[in-house]
Design an enzyme around this catalytic site. Structure first.
Site, PDB file in Angstrom:
ATOM      1  N   ASP A 131      39.611  52.685-117.959  1.00 32.90           N
ATOM      2  CA  ASP A 131      39.907  52.125-116.637  1.00 32.90           C
ATOM      3  C   ASP A 131      39.811  50.606-116.591  1.00 32.90           C
ATOM      4  OD1 ASP A 131      40.476  54.480-115.346  1.00 32.90           O
ATOM      5  OD2 ASP A 131      38.421  54.824-114.691  1.00 32.90           O
ATOM      6  N   ARG A 132      38.747  50.038-117.185  1.00 33.68           N
ATOM      7  CA  ARG A 132      38.457  48.621-116.990  1.00 33.68           C
ATOM      8  C   ARG A 132      38.475  47.890-118.332  1.00 33.68           C
ATOM      9  NH1 ARG A 132      35.076  51.612-114.184  1.00 33.68           N
ATOM     10  NH2 ARG A 132      33.258  51.239-115.500  1.00 33.68           N
ATOM     11  N   ARG A 273      37.948  58.217-100.467  1.00 32.89           N
ATOM     12  CA  ARG A 273      37.494  59.193-101.460  1.00 32.89           C
ATOM     13  C   ARG A 273      35.972  59.237-101.458  1.00 32.89           C
ATOM     14  NH1 ARG A 273      38.763  58.459-107.992  1.00 32.89           N
ATOM     15  NH2 ARG A 273      37.074  59.757-108.809  1.00 32.89           N
ATOM     16  N   ASP A 274      35.405  60.424-101.329  1.00 31.59           N
ATOM     17  CA  ASP A 274      33.963  60.626-101.502  1.00 31.59           C
ATOM     18  C   ASP A 274      33.749  61.157-102.905  1.00 31.59           C
ATOM     19  OD1 ASP A 274      31.350  61.632-101.656  1.00 31.59           O
ATOM     20  OD2 ASP A 274      31.299  62.153 -99.527  1.00 31.59           O
ATOM     21  N   GLY A 278      31.387  64.983-101.229  1.00 24.93           N
ATOM     22  CA  GLY A 278      32.281  65.485-100.192  1.00 24.93           C
ATOM     23  C   GLY A 278      33.614  65.960-100.742  1.00 24.93           C
ATOM     24  N   ARG A 348      44.238  67.756-111.254  1.00 20.51           N
ATOM     25  CA  ARG A 348      45.182  66.859-110.594  1.00 20.51           C
ATOM     26  C   ARG A 348      46.608  67.315-110.896  1.00 20.51           C
ATOM     27  NH1 ARG A 348      42.196  60.979-111.766  1.00 20.51           N
ATOM     28  NH2 ARG A 348      40.333  61.437-110.525  1.00 20.51           N
ATOM     29  N   TYR A 382      46.581  60.180-108.414  1.00 25.03           N
ATOM     30  CA  TYR A 382      46.232  59.461-107.197  1.00 25.03           C
ATOM     31  C   TYR A 382      47.387  59.556-106.193  1.00 25.03           C
ATOM     32  CZ  TYR A 382      42.077  57.023-109.053  1.00 25.03           C
ATOM     33  OH  TYR A 382      40.840  56.715-109.544  1.00 25.03           O
TER      34      TYR A 382
END
Length: 449
Positions: A131-132, A273-274, A278, A348, A382
């Site tokens: 990701d980073r 987004r939790d 959640g 996803r 996403y």
């Protein structure tokens, strides 16, 4: 005539011919010079007219996106764009990307995306599941086009980002740096105007979708702190790229990440987004003075992934299958809500839009409309919201739209890379169709074999 006279006569004739020729050449040069001067003079006279027209056009083009209208009434979603970037990237120069999102000015819509500093089907695509990294940058291209070095514009160095247009210029927010001290760089019209330092030193991050602009001010939500526990959340108000106000949410037991925000009747609503506990989505709504309200979408039609099967909802965090999550969105219409979500409850994959006429405040799982977007057998990822202002559409309302990322490659497929394409839809009050618009690329690529 003696020989000397002949020589003198011939010489005189040659001299006369030479003089005449020289005069003709001089006349020709003068003629060309005069002609060129006239043309140049005409060009010089025309340029102020051209510049005046250009300046007038720019003055007309610069507006303030008011954001005071309500969301347009809609009955379904019409397909807006599909870039097919993975399919095209098997043979073309296409960036390895993740986290694409769309934002519109009053003149155009653009796809923004986080590159990995690499192209598909190239050795530098190896390991891009991360990701980073310092190689990640925010870039943009016209909506619907595959992002390539030939049509894309550099925006910011970033592994987390947002962008929006206030009617005058683009505002971009790019976060980069180490996890324990990242900095958000704000740019307005491409010029650095402000910075925001990580205040909890724990992966400062922002929306991965468009910020929201109302009456010349733009708003974004940032998170700093644990991804699996209580973190810190701030709303920022920006004008011409400078932070003019911020507020930290008083939100114990709430978890906000990767918010999808939109303007509606002069206020901002964000659905987030939790990642902590959640399986339903938290929301925050606020006015231009940053006076805010918070809650969770109450519907028993749960919007996150992973999630339990639909059932009885809660206006607080729904704990079953609540850990982890995926960026998503919803649109509030009074007590009702359009919910975008994956079809699968644990991966996803697939995507659908559901209209729950009582879902913002009611906890039952009944709904009246479902529109298929991607089949459950195809990968999604996403998703997020964007809007088209009346200044773009000519409507008297704000048109709601959304995009879906179609992730391909690692970790689910046998490749050395991770990337994605995207599709988008906009709300209409006319005929629509349910179908599947998958990524459609055949893997693996040559580089993967």
């Amino acid at each position: 005539m003696n020989p000397n006279q002949k020589i003198i006569t011939i010489g005189s004739i040659c001299m006369v011919i030479g003089i005449v020729s020289l005069m003709l050449q001089i006349g020709n040069i003068i003629s060309i010079w005069v002609s060129h001067s006239i043309q140049t003079g005409n060009q010089h006279q025309a340029e102020p007219i051209s510049n005046t027209n250009f300046l007038t056009e720019k003055a007309v083009a610069s507006v303030t996106l008011a954001g005071n209208s309500s969301l347009c009434p809609i009955s379904g979603w019409a397909v807006h764009s599909k870039d097919n970037s993975i399919r095209i990237g098997s043979k073309g120069d296409v960036f390895v990307i993740r986290e694409p999102f769309i934002s519109c000015s009053h003149l155009e819509c653009r796809t923004f995306f986080l590159t990995q500093g690499a192209l598909l089907n190239d050795k530098h695509s190896n390991g891009t599941v991360k990701d980073r990294s310092p190689h990640r940058t925010l870039m943009s291209c016209p909506v619907g086009e595959a992002p390539s070095p030939y049509n894309s514009r550099f925006e910011s160095v970033a592994w987390s980002a947002s962008a929006c247009h206030d009617g005058t210029s683009w505002l971009t927010i790019g976060i980069s740096g180490p996890d324990n001290g990242a900095v958000a760089v704000l740019k307005y019209n491409g010029i650095i105007t402000d910075t925001i330092k990580s205040w909890r030193n724990n992966i400062l991050r922002t929306q991965e979708s468009e910020c929201a602009c109302v009456n010349g001010s733009c708003f974004t939500v940032m998170t700093d702190g644990p991804s699996n526990g209580q973190a810190s959340y701030k709303i920022f108000k920006m004008e011409k790229g400078k932070v003019v106000k911020s507020v930290e949410l008083d939100a114990p037991n709430y978890h906000y990440e990767e918010c999808s925000c939109y303007p509606d009747a002069g206020e901002i609503t964000c659905v987030c987004r939790d990642n902590w506990h959640g399986s339903n989505r938290p929301w925050v709504s606020f006015n231009q003075n940053l006076e805010y309200q918070i809650g969770y979408i109450c519907s028993g039609v749960f919007g996150d992934n992973p999630r339990p099967n639909d059932g009885t909802g809660s206006c607080g965090p729904m704990s079953p299958n609540g850990a982890y999550g995926v960026k998503g969105f919803s649109f509030k219409y009074g007590n009702g809500v359009w919910i975008g979500r994956t079809k699968s409850t644990n991966s996803r994959s697939g995507f659908e839009m559901i209209w729950d006429p009582n879902g913002w405040t009611g906890t039952d799982s009944s709904f009246s409309v479902k529109q298929d977007i991607v089949a459950i057998t195809d990968w999604s990822g996403y998703s997020g919201s964007f809007v088209q202002h009346p200044e773009l559409t000519g409507l008297d309302c704000i048109r709601p739209c959304f995009w879906v990322e179609l992730i391909r490659g690692r970790p689910k497929e046998r490749t050395i890379w991770t990337s994605g394409s995207s599709i988008s839809f906009c709300g209409v009050n006319s005929d629509t169709v349910a179908w599947s618009w998958p990524d459609g690329a055949e893997l693996p690529f040559t580089i993967d074999k």
